[in-house]
Structure formats: C-alpha cells, structure tokens
Write an enzyme that holds these catalytic residues in place. Structure first.
Site, PDB file in Angstrom:
ATOM      1  N   LYS A   1       0.022 -18.950  15.987  1.00  0.00           N
ATOM      2  CA  LYS A   1       1.356 -19.362  15.518  1.00  0.00           C
ATOM      3  C   LYS A   1       1.983 -20.085  16.710  1.00  0.00           C
ATOM      4  O   LYS A   1       3.079 -19.757  17.176  1.00  0.00           O
ATOM      5  CB  LYS A   1       2.132 -18.097  15.105  1.00  0.00           C
ATOM      6  CG  LYS A   1       3.440 -18.349  14.432  1.00  0.00           C
ATOM      7  CD  LYS A   1       3.320 -18.827  12.999  1.00  0.00           C
ATOM      8  CE  LYS A   1       4.677 -19.209  12.448  1.00  0.00           C
ATOM      9  NZ  LYS A   1       4.614 -20.003  11.235  1.00  0.00           N
TER      10      LYS A   1
ATOM     11  N   TYR B   1      -0.178  -5.187  20.627  1.00  0.00           N
ATOM     12  CA  TYR B   1      -0.812  -3.860  20.703  1.00  0.00           C
ATOM     13  C   TYR B   1      -0.809  -3.292  22.117  1.00  0.00           C
ATOM     14  O   TYR B   1      -1.274  -2.172  22.322  1.00  0.00           O
ATOM     15  CB  TYR B   1      -2.245  -3.927  20.162  1.00  0.00           C
ATOM     16  CG  TYR B   1      -2.272  -4.106  18.670  1.00  0.00           C
ATOM     17  CD1 TYR B   1      -1.873  -5.309  18.105  1.00  0.00           C
ATOM     18  CD2 TYR B   1      -2.659  -3.081  17.832  1.00  0.00           C
ATOM     19  CE1 TYR B   1      -1.867  -5.481  16.737  1.00  0.00           C
ATOM     20  CE2 TYR B   1      -2.658  -3.250  16.462  1.00  0.00           C
ATOM     21  CZ  TYR B   1      -2.267  -4.450  15.922  1.00  0.00           C
ATOM     22  OH  TYR B   1      -2.251  -4.619  14.568  1.00  0.00           O
TER      23      TYR B   1
ATOM     24  N   ASP C   1       0.140 -18.606   8.992  1.00  0.00           N
ATOM     25  CA  ASP C   1       0.760 -18.573   7.660  1.00  0.00           C
ATOM     26  C   ASP C   1       0.000 -19.474   6.692  1.00  0.00           C
ATOM     27  O   ASP C   1      -0.300 -19.098   5.559  1.00  0.00           O
ATOM     28  CB  ASP C   1       2.257 -18.927   7.726  1.00  0.00           C
ATOM     29  CG  ASP C   1       2.586 -20.038   8.725  1.00  0.00           C
ATOM     30  OD1 ASP C   1       1.669 -20.507   9.421  1.00  0.00           O
ATOM     31  OD2 ASP C   1       3.761 -20.434   8.803  1.00  0.00           O
TER      32      ASP C   1
ATOM     33  N   ASP D   1      -5.644  -8.242  12.730  1.00  0.00           N
ATOM     34  CA  ASP D   1      -5.491  -6.998  11.981  1.00  0.00           C
ATOM     35  C   ASP D   1      -5.057  -7.295  10.546  1.00  0.00           C
ATOM     36  O   ASP D   1      -5.654  -6.826   9.568  1.00  0.00           O
ATOM     37  CB  ASP D   1      -4.442  -6.132  12.702  1.00  0.00           C
ATOM     38  CG  ASP D   1      -4.382  -4.722  12.151  1.00  0.00           C
ATOM     39  OD1 ASP D   1      -5.181  -4.396  11.261  1.00  0.00           O
ATOM     40  OD2 ASP D   1      -3.527  -3.946  12.612  1.00  0.00           O
TER      41      ASP D   1
END
Ligand code: NAI
Length: 332
Positions: free
Chosen positions: A170, A123, A203, A227
């Site tokens: 991740k 972002y 995930d 988000d």
C-alpha cells in the site's frame, strides 16, 4: 526415525492433531513426536504461554508440526504464534492455495502461493496508549527483512517452476514503510529476469482475487496484508479447513494450518483436519519422506473427491474421526 516437535495447541487443535498423528502413523511415517504444550492452560501452570522448553525443542529438532493456539482478543498475553515465529526467526510464511478436486468453488484454476513476511510490520507488537482516547501501533519494515522475503519468493518461484511474482503493498499511502518493501522486491526481481515481476496495491489485489484469481501465481506481501489475503485465498479454495501453511527460517521450520483454534466448534468432533494434514504432508516432503507424503496425499484427495465422507465445512456430515478413518481406509 526423526524427532519432530508436536504442538497440539488448543481449541480444535488437540482433535485435529490426534487425527493427523494417527494418519501419519498408519501411513508409516518415520517420526518420533516430542510433544510440547503451549497456550492459555500452560500460562496458568508455567507462568508463560510459550515456555523456553518449546523453543528449545524446536531448535533441537529443527522441524515442528503445530496446531493453532488461541490468542486473547484486545487484551491478555501476546500471540504465541507471533512470538514463536519471531524467536526462531521463521521469516517466511508459505501458504499454497490450490483447488482440490471434489470441493466446489466459484473458480477452478486457482494455484496461488502466498509468501508472507513473518517477523515485522504491525506484528512487531509495539503499541501504546497515548491517552484514554488515543492509541498507536508502530509499523516496522526493514530493508533486511524485505530483501530476504523477496529473495525467498523468487527462489521459491524458480525451484517450483512458477512464472510470476507479484509484490503487494500500500505504498501509495504508507510511502516510507511499504515504499521500502516495494523498493526491495523490485531490486531482487532484477536478479531473476526469467520470472515475470508485477506490483499491485493490496486493495486492488483483493478486488481482483475475487474476480480473476487465476491471474495470480506467487504473491509476496508484508506481514499484515499476507495474513488477511491468506484467509481470502483460503475462502477461494473451500475455506480455512483446507488451507495449509509453513513458517520457514534458516535453522528451523514449523508447519501449521492457516486457520485458528475455532473455539465455535471446539470439542464437537466437527473440525476438518485437512489443513493440518496438508501442512504435515509438506513437512514430510521437507524431511525427505516423500513416499509417505505422496501416499497420504493420494488418500486425502481420493477421500475428498468421492465426497462420501466429508466434514460439515465441506458440505458433508462426517465427524473428524469419521473423515480420518476414511482417509486411513484409502491409504495404500
Ligand atoms: P479461526 O480460523 O479459528 O476460525 C474462523 C472460522 O473458520 C470459524 O467459523 C471456524 O469454525 C472455522 N474453521 C477454522 N478452522 C476450521 C477447521 N479446521 N474445520 C472447520 N472449520 C474451521 O479464526 P478466529 O475465530 O478468528 O480465531 C480463533 C482463535 O484462533 C483466536 O484466538 C486467534 O488469535 C487464533 N488464531 C491462531 C492461529 C494460529 O495458531 N496460527 C491463526 C489464526 C488465529
């Protein structure tokens, strides 16, 4: 009376803002609104979608209630929402997600709080076109922002009697960026031995959230995963119409729903004002107007529980105005 900045937004923003302002007024909230417009229409008139007057108003009042503002997709001006959070350094995006009695969902024991880092990651908006067929976006993760969001998550857990904080990343793929985020949450966790700490890849989290969401408590995530996972969790408790949020910084707080401006139902008197109302209830608590907050909360929950007057997203046929009237009738 306390002055609060009010950003009515666009799309369904003005409709749900009108509903929420009316409910707060009827409940006796001690608020004077400082109305500040932002978004595409403002950009046409004032040359920018987020004029300084909006930021100055929030700086002065320290508290704002904000409805969604549309961001053009794939082109156009930078998100007003991202710019606002960045300019005021509203570094923590707090999104509680809890079942509401009367809304049927697949799972009944969901009580998750999402703590999303709000100022960096993808972002940061650092993107460029390398050539006609290639573009790149830079993901920024800093130690400073990661440590303070982790601290916020653990402090929130401590103050709200939460038992578990799960750090989401991740880091197997983004070894340096998400690796740094993970290093920071791990470091802060050592200061809070009374709170259990776990780590999970994003995930795997998504899979587990749709199978066993009751297992999760407080989630702390970098901006983008936060988000996406927020919308997933909103879906678990009945949809975006009921998902509240707040952007909190050291010097100011902006309360706003998780959802966007819903252009598909704009102007149709169909939008559910619950997410903005729940955000306003949190705002009242933050401002110390707890009695009014609890009064509205009771009326809202009673209205939803009886299911006689619900908006379409919750399976009912009521209009925004009808649902709002029912909440006002239930205020006591
Ligand atoms: P969205 O959240 O506006 O809508 C997704 C779906 O949920 C739509 O089908 C919509 O009708 C429904 N929905 C959302 N809020 C609802 C409500 N209160 N009552 C009933 N149904 C509701 O997401 P979308 O369509 O991806 O984004 C639209 C615009 O909103 C975009 O320009 C986006 O950038 C902006 N946006 C702004 C945010 C903010 O101001 N904080 C946050 C998210 C998106």
């Amino acid at each position: 009376m306390q002055t609060v900045t009010l950003i009515p937004g666009d799309g369904i923003g003005p409709e749900i803002t009108k509903a929420v302002v009316k409910i707060l007024e009827e409940a006796g909230a001690q608020i004077e609104w400082d109305i500040q417009t932002a978004g595409a229409d403002v950009a046409l008139k004032e040359g920018t979608p987020l004029p300084d007057r909006v930021i100055d108003s929030i700086r002065k009042n320290k508290v704002a209630l904000k409805a969604p503002v549309t961001t053009p997709i794939g082109k156009g001006f930078r998100s007003v929402n991202v710019a606002l959070r960045k300019s005021l350094d509203l570094y923590a995006n707090l999104r509680p997600c809890k079942n509401i009695e009367g809304i049927q969902t697949k799972f009944n024991n969901i009580n998750i709080v999402i703590v999303r880092e709000n100022t960096e990651d993808l972002y940061a908006g650092i993107e460029r076109k390398i050539d006609e067929d290639t573009a790149e976006s830079i993901k920024i993760i800093t130690r400073k922002a990661s440590l303070r969001i982790a601290e916020f998550a653990f402090e929130y857990a401590l103050k709200n009697n939460r038992k578990l904080v799960t750090s989401v990343s991740k880091a197997n793929i983004c070894k340096l960026t998400d690796g740094l985020f993970l290093e920071c949450t791990r470091k802060i966790s050592e200061k809070y031995p009374q709170i259990e700490y776990k780590e999970i890849l994003v995930d795997n989290l998504c899979m587990q959230l749709v199978q066993n969401p009751e297992k999760f408590d407080v989630l702390v995530l970098p901006n983008l995963y936060g988000d996406i996972v927020s919308d997933l969790c909103a879906g678990l408790i009945g949809g975006l119409g009921v998902a509240q949020g707040a952007n909190i910084g050291k010097d100011a707080a902006v309360f706003e729903p998780v959802h966007g401006s819903a252009p598909d139902i704009k102007g149709q008197n169909k939008a559910n004002p619950t997410a903005l109302l729940l955000s306003a209830i949190e705002m009242l608590k933050y401002m110390g107007q707890d009695n009014i907050a609890v009064k509205i909360e009771k009326a809202l929950y009673e209205t939803i529980k009886t299911r006689v007057c619900l908006t379409a997203d919750l399976g009912g046929q009521a209009s925004t105005e009808g649902f709002t009237r029912e909440i006002i009738n239930n205020l006591r």
